[in-house]
Design an enzyme around this catalytic site. Sequence first.
Site, PDB file in Angstrom:
ATOM      1  N   ASP A 484       0.839  -1.196   0.000  1.00 52.92           N
ATOM      2  CA  ASP A 484       0.000   0.000   0.000  1.00 52.92           C
ATOM      3  C   ASP A 484       0.876   1.249   0.000  1.00 52.92           C
ATOM      4  O   ASP A 484       1.870   1.324   0.718  1.00 52.92           O
ATOM      5  CB  ASP A 484      -0.910  -0.005   1.236  1.00 52.92           C
ATOM      6  N   HIS A 487       4.798   4.141  -3.237  1.00 49.64           N
ATOM      7  CA  HIS A 487       5.614   5.269  -3.660  1.00 49.64           C
ATOM      8  C   HIS A 487       5.998   6.185  -2.508  1.00 49.64           C
ATOM      9  O   HIS A 487       6.908   7.003  -2.649  1.00 49.64           O
ATOM     10  CB  HIS A 487       4.870   6.081  -4.732  1.00 49.64           C
ATOM     11  N   ASP A 585     -10.165   2.163  -3.979  1.00 44.89           N
ATOM     12  CA  ASP A 585     -10.137   3.453  -3.301  1.00 44.89           C
ATOM     13  C   ASP A 585     -10.442   4.605  -4.250  1.00 44.89           C
ATOM     14  O   ASP A 585     -10.074   5.741  -4.001  1.00 44.89           O
ATOM     15  CB  ASP A 585      -8.784   3.666  -2.618  1.00 44.89           C
TER      16      ASP A 585
END
Length: 1454
Positions: A484, A487, A585
Amino acid sequence: MVQSATQSRALFLNDMERLERTLFRLEQGFELQFRLALDWMNPAGHDDSDQFCRLDLLVAGSYQYYFGCGWKVGSGYIVVDPVLTTYLAKCLGPLDQWPDRLRVAKETGYNMIHLTPLQPLGLSRSCYSLSDQLELNPDFSPPGRNYTWSDVGGLVERLRREWGVACITDVVYNHTASSSKWLRLHPECGFNLVNSPHLRAAWVLDRALWHLSGELADGRHAERGLPALILNQQHVNALRGVLWEEVFLRLRLWEFQQVNVEKAVEQFHKLLSSGRTAPLPGCSPEGQQQLRLVTDPQGRRFGTAVDMKSALQLFRPHSSSPSDLQECCGWFKKRLQELNSESYKEMAYHAEQATNCIVGTVVYERLAEDGPKLGPVTRKDPLVSRYFTFPFEEMTLDQEMTLLGHEEKARHIMAHNGWVAGDDPLHSFAEPGSQVYLRRELVCWGDSVKLRYGAGPQDCPYLWAHMRKYTEITAKHFHGVRLDNCHSTPLHVAEAMLAAARAIRPNLYVIAELFTGSELIDNVFVNRLGITSVVREALSAGSSQEQGRLVYRFGGQPVGSFVQPTLRPLVPCVAHALFLDVTHDNRCPIQLRSVYDSLPSSAIVSMACCATGSTRGYDELVPPSVMDEERLYACWTPRDPRTPQGRGPDPGEVDLQTGIVAAKLALNRLHRELVEQGFTQVYVDQVDEDIVAITRHCPSTHQSVVVVARTAFRDPHTHQYSLHAPPMFIPGQIEEVVLEARTVQRSGLDSFVKDRRSINGLVDFTVELQEHIQLKDSAVVRLADASDQGSPEFAQEIVFEKLSPGSVIVFRVSLDPGSQDMVGALRGHLAQFSPLYRTGALVDESPPVVLNTPLSKIMSTLTLADMNVLLYRCDAEERAEGGGCYNVPSWVPLKYGGLQGIVSVMADVRPKNDLGHPLCDHLRQGDWLMDYVANRLLAQEGTLQEVFSRHPLHPLWGLLCVCSFVQSGSSLVKQLALGSVQMCGAGLFEALPPLSPGVADVPQRCVSLAAGLPHFSSGVFRCWGRDTFISLRGLLLLTGRHLEARNMILAFAGTLRYGLIPNLLGQGAAARYNSRDAVWWWLQCVQDYCTLVPRGTDILRCPVSRMYPTNTSQPQPAGAWDQPLHNVVHEALQRHMQGIQFLEHDAGPQTDRNMSSQGFHVEAGVDQDTGFVSGGNRYNCGTWMDKMGESEKARNKGVPATPRDGSAVEMVGLCKSTLRWLVTLHGEGLFPYATVTIRRDLSVPYAEWDRKIQENFERLFYVSPDPLSPGDAHPHLVHKRGIYKDSCGASSPWCDYQLRPNFTIAMVVAPELFTVEKAWEALGVAEEKLLGPLGMKTLDPDDMVYCGVYDNELDNDNFNLARGFNYHQGPEWVWPVGYFLRAKLYFAKKMGQETYENTVHMVKNVLSRHSVHLERSSWKGLPELTNENGQYCPFSCESQAWSLATILEVLYDL
């Protein structure tokens, strides 16, 4: 199907090449070969171009490689892949109910389930805000039960075993819930105001904004035009004013970056008064240009300190008097005030950016149409989100500021996590140096705390241990993980955690969401973490065109891709995608597009040649986003047969009538079938604005599956779609309609009503679906009527009759029967060359006889001269016989008429699958190129015509089977040896004069050697004496072509005249005898032939037909005047000793339009005192540096650029080599002459001549390092010492002293002339000054006339440049580098073993550049020359015989 042969990839290593941002992906079980490339050294004892290091990739994950020679000089990563649908775990209910809810995924055809984190959630109930990473969420345990991680693992294993479904879950490393109990005990795990004092100013601002929210809620700024309910731009403008005046000016945040001026001046004055004004040890006043400031480690106002060392160096009083000290302090104070002013401006800039970000957030959240419309500012919905936790009771802002002085309390004030648009993901936005929190650039997640790992476990031991245990629990019970917010996760943290996970589960499947904004940075994460699949989303596409582009981008090869060998170069690629129609999401696609688009977009995604997936709820047409859901998922409930048709399922139930579930099941089955059956090729066609056609093709069976989807990004009820869909031509024969489906609205059902307990979708929509029907039974399409037919051959035209928005149709297509038979037979014949062709191969019942003959047997009947025709021949050679190279329309002609012309293009096209290349387009349009190849070969005479008239599948050839040096040599040796085939050919017209009838084994047409391609390849400009014999040893003798070498030696021997052989041969009758050195290269080749060829000295007795028995003879026919070769050799030497002087035959502009009349006078002879060969004059150039001026504008016409008259160093060496050899031969009774006769009463023994050269060479050619050495005749002309002169006795004495590469030739052929130490020093100078990437500079770059760029078309008034006058005055010629390297190797061995080994490294390093050039050259050759520093020269021959030959000689010496 996938072939069982081991797949190998070769990665070429280049010096200093770091590929951390380049992605290389391989599958588990592949073999990887690391091979040497440009500028790479290997200490092995032989040519290393074929050396490689093999790695069998048996374990999945990320591999970092680096290489060097004692140190790291290059690096990169290799990612090895191991050989879904998303559920929100909180919506699954108790663990014992999971199978019923997860069964929806299984029944819909998914084979992997992604579960959001199963840990207890924070107060916000966000799926990714975890309060305890080590515990299982108690919500999954019903009353009376206490499920554990082992129970979860047991369920996961059961789903894999019984359903064939794998399970993965998330790992969240970069934040934890603000309510995490362990965080209170270990506040060091977050970025708090104690361990991160650089955040203090940002925290002060954050608290001020919180209090401003309370003031707005209380209406305290209404009188300034800023009410709690912000409705318009006037309110926004008022907000800007309040932020500046009431927040930033009051907070005085600039003080956190400023110096206490008075305190610093006082400290500085004390230091001055103490007398410490001199520079401190180790400090340089010149190096200190700036006053250095030191950031306060406690982050206090006016806490920035001054580095007094730099201050004392920059500010020095004139004396120690009080007035001078005071003046100095004044200057110091002024500078500090300037620095404080700069800090103020910097903070004002940050404040401006913060204001813009705050205003932007307010506009989006309260005014924007697509925003959440939060309404008035309240304490529940503040003006902006808080950036920091505040675990204390409410207090005033002034009271809160006192917390900065209480360390124990300040350590519990921690920074929240979030994301930053456009930020560098490789650096943490919470670390020192980042101003993200101060500038309010963070999109904050107020329910999470950003975790602070530091550089390693030593910086935060508890956090590292806690997260490692969390990782191990996850890896133990799940088949994979999803990283999750990857980055924003520190790379070194994720690396360590995944290493721990793979220690438990080596074949861990790793998925990551990466939103770095750059594929190159994405690659850094993929490489270092070994990410298997990167999450990509179809919903990100704003149009059907973009959605189709994503399908093409994320997987598969283009339809019609080339068959690739099992061993091929490893090429960069894009990260493997997990392509989702929608992620969990993001907003619901029904809201962003329309309900009708769910089906066609799913169909488009399912056709991607990569992993695909969805989010639970998409297939059920759930209208709102599921991210904030607390209701439970519905369970799979098979439909009761008695249920009335058209009735939707009840709430809490899912079946095949729900949403698009039935169609999704069919699409998922199809997706899996395409993978398993090898449909690896993809083609995307945008039929019109809304219709996308996607083809998946199987290259082994030549079957295709074509999906046509009509998207509905806009609601068909409110948008007018075209009623007409364009017809399509589908190549091949449609076998069946795999499925056709369309989204329909049920009649008589109520619109959506949100169920209280279960997540439910739109019950009034479903799909109409038909599977595996014939085209005639389709309700969507029909075959075009006969009157509609306009289709090309082997294609069927279909007409869409009912392709409404939201519809999908899938065709299965095969080749028509005739094409199937032809392709099967072709694959059957090709299977003898590669097992890749066996799949789909058919037995040819009646093949031509030649196809039953092994290719090696067919090719064994061809000579190497035939191979020259088959493979090569440039356009000039082809045109000489009435043809020409094939011209590809709208592109360029091929380099060769032979197969290499095609292969050179395909070598670049094939690995890249560049199907849009003009050559590929031309091949698709017709058979013209194949006809050209066939007809060209059929037009040949002799063996070629005979073989290829019987062999229609002609574009195949065998290996060059010559001497053991080539057969056992590396690929570089073989490539260079092919230069022999490339350059040696027998054209329609003889290039060499005929040989004596007494010579045995002479072919009907003797091959001649082209000097270079394309400029010197045909007609009178093909054969040059000098070029032929510089090239002959490498291209003919070392490759075992002894017969051709003999014939060339004898043919040129027959043209001897005046004691010279011609340079420009002109078939003998039109020869020019203007070359002083060609005869010496010829003599060297006679010696090399005798030395290298078994019984080579027999050639000395071969008869030579003299074309010119005397200087004045007319050309004589073959056999009219024969004499043995040893007589011709002796005559050449005797003529030189007697002296040669003559005027060229037919002198004048008709022979050479640029040469002056004096230049036609040829002189050559021997200096009786030194024994040196000498000759020439200032008006001609008799050596290989033979550029004659051509420009009238620059007044260099008729002036030789490099006359090199006198004794040229390489000619002296060649003469010495010949004399040494002849003396030895005579002693062995193999050469009948011991002396040369000058006149009747005077003769000179060969041994005496040899001795004279030996005694005088270094005395006259060596330039001593000692300026006082008495040996220099012109010491004022010396500008390089420790070298050997280029000539001796030149008419322009300064030319003798020019540094050129020619002395290295003498070192190779006559090394006995050189003192080892002197030779080694001279070679060092040559290496430093002359050696380029591919060749040798022809003149010292320090010379006043040096120019390294050759432009033969430039005609200006520059004497030294016009019309290429600098041809040999700097450009880097390739062939001399061969002699330089051979000389280095010879003398290095004399210098000792260590020196030799280091030299071998250097030589291989240089040769690797030639290897790379050969590999990349479309001519498959080495150029004549390059411009300075290896730059391409457009006026050079692309492939030069002597360049290939001398490099091959170096490899032979190795």
